[in-house]
Every structure is written in C-alpha cells, then in structure tokens.
Design a protein around this motif. Structure first.
Motif, short mmCIF file in Angstrom:
data_model
loop_
_atom_site.label_atom_id
_atom_site.label_comp_id
_atom_site.label_asym_id
_atom_site.label_seq_id
_atom_site.Cartn_x
_atom_site.Cartn_y
_atom_site.Cartn_z
N ASP A 184 48.14 41.01 47.61
CA ASP A 184 48.51 41.30 49.17
C ASP A 184 48.52 42.76 49.39
OD1 ASP A 184 49.64 41.44 51.54
OD2 ASP A 184 51.12 39.68 51.11
N VAL A 185 47.53 42.88 50.39
CA VAL A 185 47.41 44.36 50.48
C VAL A 185 48.35 45.30 51.19
CG1 VAL A 185 44.73 44.41 50.64
CG2 VAL A 185 45.81 44.14 52.79
N ARG A 229 48.88 32.09 53.37
CA ARG A 229 48.29 33.53 53.12
C ARG A 229 47.28 33.15 52.06
NH1 ARG A 229 50.55 37.77 55.57
NH2 ARG A 229 49.35 38.65 53.90
N ARG A 230 46.65 32.35 51.58
CA ARG A 230 45.33 32.22 50.70
C ARG A 230 46.13 32.38 49.44
NH1 ARG A 230 44.08 29.66 54.52
NH2 ARG A 230 42.01 29.87 55.79
N GLY A 282 37.99 30.42 46.68
CA GLY A 282 37.81 31.47 46.43
C GLY A 282 38.89 32.15 45.47
N CYS A 283 38.45 32.79 44.68
CA CYS A 283 38.86 33.33 43.24
C CYS A 283 38.68 35.03 43.51
CB CYS A 283 38.80 32.79 41.91
SG CYS A 283 39.65 33.61 40.63
N ILE A 284 39.45 35.78 44.08
CA ILE A 284 39.11 36.83 44.70
C ILE A 284 40.14 37.82 43.96
CG2 ILE A 284 38.96 38.32 46.69
CD1 ILE A 284 38.62 35.47 48.14
N GLY A 285 39.41 39.25 43.75
CA GLY A 285 40.30 40.42 43.33
C GLY A 285 41.26 40.00 42.30
N GLY A 286 42.53 40.23 42.45
CA GLY A 286 43.52 40.01 41.43
C GLY A 286 43.52 38.51 41.12
N GLY A 287 42.89 37.60 41.83
CA GLY A 287 42.82 36.20 41.38
C GLY A 287 41.58 36.22 40.14
N ALA A 330 54.68 41.01 46.22
CA ALA A 330 55.80 41.64 45.23
C ALA A 330 56.47 40.49 44.46
CB ALA A 330 56.48 42.49 45.95
N ALA A 331 56.86 39.43 45.19
CA ALA A 331 57.54 38.29 44.63
C ALA A 331 56.72 37.47 43.54
CB ALA A 331 58.06 37.17 45.60
N PHE A 332 55.48 37.28 43.74
CA PHE A 332 54.58 36.86 42.76
C PHE A 332 54.67 37.60 41.45
CE2 PHE A 332 50.51 37.16 40.38
CZ PHE A 332 49.96 35.94 40.35
#
Length: 165
Positions: free
Chosen positions: A62-63, A24-25, A110-115, A30-32
């Motif tokens: 996660d959208v 899932r990249r 990739g380090c994207i958005g919330g990353g 929610a668990a995270f």
C-alpha cells in the motif's frame, strides 16, 4: 481473533488464511505486515492455504505507507529507518517461508509487487487462468527487496535459463 486484513479458518489440520480487503485489492497495509506473522505463528495446522477475496490476489505494498514521510532515504538516519522497516517487512513474509508446514498460495487475478514477494515465500503456487504476476517495483524505480529476487532464482527451473527464456 478478528484481523483487519485477514480471515482465518482451521479445520482438520488445514488452515485457510484469506486476504480480506477486496475493496483495496488486498494491498499490504501496515496492519498486514503485523498480522501475517502473528497468524502464521499461532496456527496449529498441517498445511496452510493462502488465498484472497475479490478480483485480485494482492495489489502489493500500500503506497500510503510512503506518504507519511516516515520512509525516506534523504539522510543517514532516514536510510537506517528505511532499512529497519525493510527488515521488518522481510521478516513478516519470512514467516511463510519458515512455517513448520507447507504453505500453498492460491492466486487469482493480479499478483503484483509485494504480492509476488508473498507468493514466492510460499512452498507452492497455484494460479487460475486469469492470474498474472508483475514485479511492479521496477516500474517505480524501486528494488523488490521483500524476497522476490532472493527466492525467484531458486523457483525457476535451470532449463528455462538454458533455453533462453
């Protein structure tokens, strides 16, 4: 203890927390958001290295968290719930920024958005040559509210802005 989104190892004062959902990249489910502050709070370490598995460090939020209709801004009550959820997400990443030990993000791919929010909550960021950073929320008409815009100005050298970027 077993986690859904992370693998945790500690040895010699060094904790290695690894995002472990490469299929899932390493998207932030929610668990995270529940597991991260729990892990950071339980560590007995002198330093934490945060890394990931797979081709990307983190694809961001996660959208599917938006798909349930739980996060809506169409009513006053909806906006209150949205703000409450946002504060929970911010608190989760703040666990990295407030850890009593240095936190190092080891970023690949990739380090994207919330990353990016997560990486900016760390003390240091180490990136491989193939790493790239994207504040994806702006492409979706959203504000990156989980820490990037609060932390980024403090992490960029003043001279960068003075030279015009």
């Amino acid at each position: 203890m077993a986690y859904e989104c992370f693998e945790v190892k500690e040895a010699g004062g060094v904790a290695h927390v690894q995002l472990s959902r490469p299929e899932r990249r390493n998207a932030m489910t929610a668990a995270f958001w529940k597991e991260l502050p729990e892990i950071v709070g339980a560590l007995d370490a002198k330093v934490l290295v945060l890394s990931s598995t797979g081709p990307h460090f983190c694809a961001g939020l996660d959208v599917s968290m938006f798909g349930s209709g739980a996060l809506t801004t169409e009513s006053v009550e909806g906006r209150k719930k949205f703000r409450q959820k946002l504060e929970e997400l911010q608190s989760s990443l703040n666990s990295l920024a407030q850890a009593p030990f240095p936190v190092i993000a080891a970023v690949q791919g990739g380090c994207i958005g919330g990353g990016v929010d997560m990486a900016t909550a760390c003390c240091l960021r180490y990136a491989t040559r193939d790493a790239f950073f994207v504040i994806q929320e702006i492409n979706l008409g959203m504000m990156a509210d989980v820490g990037t815009f609060n932390r980024m100005p403090k992490q960029l050298p003043e001279a960068l802005g003075a030279q015009g970027g």
